[in-house]
Design a protein around this motif. Structure first.
Motif, PDB file in Angstrom:
ATOM      1  N   LYS A   1      76.797  64.219  38.898  1.00 34.90           N
ATOM      2  CA  LYS A   1      76.989  63.460  37.656  1.00 34.90           C
ATOM      3  C   LYS A   1      76.127  62.199  37.693  1.00 34.90           C
ATOM      4  O   LYS A   1      75.822  61.672  38.765  1.00 34.90           O
ATOM      5  CB  LYS A   1      78.465  63.048  37.534  1.00 34.90           C
ATOM      6  CG  LYS A   1      79.393  64.216  37.255  1.00 34.90           C
ATOM      7  CD  LYS A   1      79.781  64.197  35.818  1.00 34.90           C
ATOM      8  CE  LYS A   1      80.826  65.232  35.495  1.00 34.90           C
ATOM      9  NZ  LYS A   1      81.094  65.268  34.071  1.00 34.90           N
TER      10      LYS A   1
ATOM     11  N   LYS B   1      78.098  57.251  44.864  1.00 40.18           N
ATOM     12  CA  LYS B   1      76.821  57.235  44.142  1.00 40.18           C
ATOM     13  C   LYS B   1      76.638  55.908  43.402  1.00 40.18           C
ATOM     14  O   LYS B   1      75.520  55.398  43.288  1.00 40.18           O
ATOM     15  CB  LYS B   1      76.763  58.399  43.161  1.00 40.18           C
ATOM     16  CG  LYS B   1      75.359  58.607  42.574  1.00 40.18           C
ATOM     17  CD  LYS B   1      75.236  59.906  41.813  1.00 40.18           C
ATOM     18  CE  LYS B   1      73.798  60.126  41.352  1.00 40.18           C
ATOM     19  NZ  LYS B   1      73.646  61.385  40.604  1.00 40.18           N
TER      20      LYS B   1
ATOM     21  N   TYR C   1      85.527  64.678  44.458  1.00 38.65           N
ATOM     22  CA  TYR C   1      84.903  64.200  43.217  1.00 38.65           C
ATOM     23  C   TYR C   1      84.973  62.671  43.138  1.00 38.65           C
ATOM     24  O   TYR C   1      83.969  61.996  42.880  1.00 38.65           O
ATOM     25  CB  TYR C   1      85.599  64.830  42.007  1.00 38.65           C
ATOM     26  CG  TYR C   1      85.026  64.412  40.677  1.00 38.65           C
ATOM     27  CD1 TYR C   1      83.897  65.051  40.154  1.00 38.65           C
ATOM     28  CD2 TYR C   1      85.597  63.371  39.944  1.00 38.65           C
ATOM     29  CE1 TYR C   1      83.361  64.661  38.933  1.00 38.65           C
ATOM     30  CE2 TYR C   1      85.071  62.972  38.726  1.00 38.65           C
ATOM     31  CZ  TYR C   1      83.952  63.618  38.222  1.00 38.65           C
ATOM     32  OH  TYR C   1      83.421  63.226  37.018  1.00 38.65           O
TER      33      TYR C   1
ATOM     34  N   GLY D   1      80.763  65.738  41.741  1.00 38.29           N
ATOM     35  CA  GLY D   1      80.775  64.302  41.475  1.00 38.29           C
ATOM     36  C   GLY D   1      79.421  63.660  41.686  1.00 38.29           C
ATOM     37  O   GLY D   1      79.001  62.775  40.926  1.00 38.29           O
TER      38      GLY D   1
ATOM     39  N   TRP E   1      75.906  62.381  50.359  1.00 38.92           N
ATOM     40  CA  TRP E   1      77.223  62.748  49.821  1.00 38.92           C
ATOM     41  C   TRP E   1      77.991  63.713  50.736  1.00 38.92           C
ATOM     42  O   TRP E   1      79.228  63.720  50.757  1.00 38.92           O
ATOM     43  CB  TRP E   1      77.089  63.350  48.418  1.00 38.92           C
ATOM     44  CG  TRP E   1      76.451  64.716  48.369  1.00 38.92           C
ATOM     45  CD1 TRP E   1      75.137  65.007  48.236  1.00 38.92           C
ATOM     46  CD2 TRP E   1      77.141  65.971  48.478  1.00 38.92           C
ATOM     47  NE1 TRP E   1      74.938  66.358  48.252  1.00 38.92           N
ATOM     48  CE2 TRP E   1      76.147  66.983  48.390  1.00 38.92           C
ATOM     49  CE3 TRP E   1      78.472  66.346  48.625  1.00 38.92           C
ATOM     50  CZ2 TRP E   1      76.455  68.343  48.457  1.00 38.92           C
ATOM     51  CZ3 TRP E   1      78.785  67.697  48.691  1.00 38.92           C
ATOM     52  CH2 TRP E   1      77.798  68.688  48.608  1.00 38.92           C
TER      53      TRP E   1
ATOM     54  N   ARG F   1      81.685  60.081  43.428  1.00 39.62           N
ATOM     55  CA  ARG F   1      81.320  59.293  42.228  1.00 39.62           C
ATOM     56  C   ARG F   1      81.189  57.817  42.588  1.00 39.62           C
ATOM     57  O   ARG F   1      80.233  57.148  42.189  1.00 39.62           O
ATOM     58  CB  ARG F   1      82.392  59.456  41.141  1.00 39.62           C
ATOM     59  CG  ARG F   1      82.408  60.791  40.456  1.00 39.62           C
ATOM     60  CD  ARG F   1      81.289  60.966  39.434  1.00 39.62           C
ATOM     61  NE  ARG F   1      81.578  60.301  38.173  1.00 39.62           N
ATOM     62  CZ  ARG F   1      80.659  59.858  37.343  1.00 39.62           C
ATOM     63  NH1 ARG F   1      79.393  59.953  37.660  1.00 39.62           N
ATOM     64  NH2 ARG F   1      80.990  59.295  36.200  1.00 39.62           N
TER      65      ARG F   1
END
Length: 636
Positions: free
Chosen positions: A468, A396, A389, A465, A403, A393
């Protein structure tokens, strides 16, 4: 090592693993009651030495063996620690003293004598267990009215006969056991609360030919003649006969069953731990003062001044950290690698945090052998979801799109590095025929935990993650990077990174001494309350020193803070390794090359893990700090 050292794919595998790690009762809350005459089976554990750090099974030496050797059920942590718990020929009956029980008679051949001599040379100790209590040798402190306990008794000793200069080897072949018990006055049942021994070296003698009913002249229960000293010791030489014997006494004790581990865990140096805490708090207060000064005085003044700038001329005269607002959130070089290391650090951080909480609550008592290591291993595996996660995050935010690649690298980079070192060390231990070598079955279980559970969980965390919304930067990044002005010598990246690691290390180094002592000198470490405090202080120290140095860096118009924030607090791992080197040469008596390689190999792994954790703490502190200050100013 006290870190040193099978299993199947099925639901029962997980059941057994979890049962070993977290029993369904608090460890030490399942007492066993014994009636008078009940059989007590003494179990033997590994032979250990602080000089070699290589454990061996008890029966690797030609001791008296039972008809069939049975291994006790072990959890994963016990196997990794090198524990090999087996049955023995030492069998007692509850509250029935025995004197001069003969275990067996051996005649040493050249190989057996050589093996005993090697173990005596390396100061190996024999470890035994009764009702889950380890055997201890009580030693009176001459300067104080107190007793300290040493785990296990020495295989033997070296000495000289009076009038001779030749050094001889003598074996401890007579054991005087003392079993302490606490009696229930209502039921007459008793619980074992202590297991002690006084070892002796005695050259036993007997009349006539040896048979099952032979009576010794040097130790005869009928004549009430027992062993009280080692004045006529048993020499270890080829073709010598050795007769192994033991006594057992039972002593009633006021110590209740719930408190029976207190003697093992008795810490006589609480003052040193408090000194460590106070020392660490002083560092924290000093840093907190600096951070408060930056936040409340400097930043408040800077932000007010920047927000009041109205004319173009004034804007051109800006200096300091606001000038780099267009570059401060520019993705760094090797941003993918930074994401991987941050994710790994998050995984480690949560593993340590949850382990500490379990330990402070008493779930990881020393009575649950291997429980701490099993718990840490399982927590590491399950915390992979947080690693995935955190790394995705950040990835990104850096405008990354692959990813899955980041998740795979997060799941494999750190464990693969550790595995490579571990395989080399394990091969060395195999070469020494030590019980510390991890068996293939256990190795297979570890690989399964990694690829079967940890890797998929990292991917799950990475997927969540990445789905999001990306973290939005408080200011826009310019298309063309700003040139960094020439920096003062004290703002040199290498210098400031090395300076940054000193204070976090200073906050923990006293506690580190006790941890190293417990690992390498076979002592119990059970002051997790102190350790939890020190860990909290370490977090604060890492965060504050990184924020302070990051602020100075930004004021010097150097916006390359991403990697430096990670390395600043992470450099404390370098000092940890240097301290481990100092400890090796000043506190340990390791002489074997293999043992030295093991020590430095394991300390390298520990330092690497420490780097990842402290680096991640520093990074997130700096990340929060930069976002906070740049969101507080008006940018045209």
């Amino acid at each position: 090592m006290s870190f040193r050292r099978s299993l199947v794919f099925s639901a029962s595998f997980f059941f057994l693993l979890f049962h070993g790690a977290f029993s369904f009762y608090l460890p030490g809350v399942a007492p066993q009651d014994f009636q008078k005459g009940d059989q007590l089976q003494v179990k033997v554990n590994k032979l250990t030495s602080t000089k070699t750090q290589l454990p061996y099974t008890y029966y690797s030496l030609p001791y008296c063996k039972p008809g069939k050797i049975l291994d006790s059920a072990e959890n994963l942590g016990e196997v990794l620690r090198g524990d090999r718990i087996e049955n023995s020929q030492y069998v007692f009956k509850m509250r029935e003293p025995q004197m001069c029980n003969i275990v067996c008679k051996l005649k040493l051949d050249a190989q057996s004598a050589k093996e005993f001599k090697e173990k005596i040379d390396d100061e190996y100790r024999v470890n035994m267990i009764l009702d889950n209590l380890p055997l201890v040798v009580p030693i009176k402190r001459p300067d104080q009215d107190s007793t300290v306990y040493q785990l296990g008794f020495h295989v033997g000793l070296k000495g000289q006969y009076s009038g001779s200069k030749d050094e001889k080897y003598f074996i401890h072949n007579h054991l005087a056991f003392i079993v302490k018990y606490h009696r229930d006055l209502l039921t007459e049942s008793a619980r074992i609360v202590g297991f002690e021994v006084k070892p002796f070296s005695v050259k036993h003698e007997y009349d006539g030919n040896w048979s099952e009913n032979t009576r010794l002249t040097t130790c005869d229960p009928h004549a009430k003649h027992t062993v009280v000293n080692s004045n006529t010791p048993q020499e270890v030489e080829e073709n010598k006969e050795i007769i192994f014997t033991y006594d057992v006494e039972f002593e009633e004790s006021d110590v209740k069953w719930a408190s029976r581990w207190d003697a093992y865990l008795l810490m006589n140096d609480d003052q040193i731990h408090w000194f460590s805490i106070v020392n660490s708090l002083m560092i924290v207060l000093f840093l907190s003062g600096m951070v408060a000064m930056i936040m409340l005085r400097t930043l408040y003044r800077d932000i007010s001044k920047y927000n009041e700038l109205e004319t173009q001329e004034e804007a051109q005269e800006e200096t300091g950290w606001k000038l780099v607002h267009g570059d401060v959130f520019r993705p760094p070089n090797n941003s993918d690698l930074l994401c991987v290391y941050v994710g790994t650090g998050v995984q480690f951080f949560f593993m340590i945090l949850v382990t500490m909480i379990f330990a402070v609550l008493g779930f990881l008592s020393p009575s649950n052998r291997g429980g701490l290591m099993t718990a840490m291993l399982l927590l590491w595996v399950f915390m992979g979801i947080f690693a995935g996660y955190a790394s995705s995050r950040l990835y990104k935010m850096f405008k990354g799109s692959e990813w899955k690649s980041i998740a795979l690298r997060t799941a494999t980079l750190f464990p693969a590095t550790v595995c490579a070192v571990f395989f080399v060390l394990n091969a060395l231990i195999w070469g020494e025929k030590s019980s510390g070598a991890v068996p293939f079955g256990t190795m297979f279980a570890l690989i399964f935990l990694w690829f079967g559970i940890s890797v998929p969980l990292v991917f799950v965390g990475g997927y969540v993650g990445f789905k999001k919304p990306a973290i939005e930067n408080p200011v826009k990044t310019n298309k063309i990077p700003r040139q960094i002005p020439e920096q003062a010598w004290y703002m040199n990246p290498v210098f400031s990174v090395l300076i940054g690691g000193i204070l976090p290390f200073g906050a923990v180094f006293i506690e580190l001494f006790f941890i190293l002592t417990s690992i390498w000198l076979n002592q119990f470490y059970y002051i997790f309350g102190f350790l939890f405090l020190v860990f909290a202080i370490l977090i604060v120290t890492c965060a504050e020193i990184t924020i302070v140095l990051c602020y100075f860096q930004l004021c010097s118009e150097d916006y390359l803070w991403w990697w430096r924030s990670y390395l600043t607090s992470g450099s404390s791992a370098l000092y940890l390794f240097l301290y481990a080197t100092f400890y090796f040469f000043t506190k340990l008596e390791i002489t074997k090359f293999v043992s030295a390689v093991l020590y430095f190999g394991y300390m390298l792994i520990v330092s690497y893990a420490f780097f990842v954790v402290t680096g991640t703490i520093g990074f997130y502190a700096c990340f929060w700090f930069t976002r906070l200050i740049y969101s507080s100013v008006k940018i045209d």
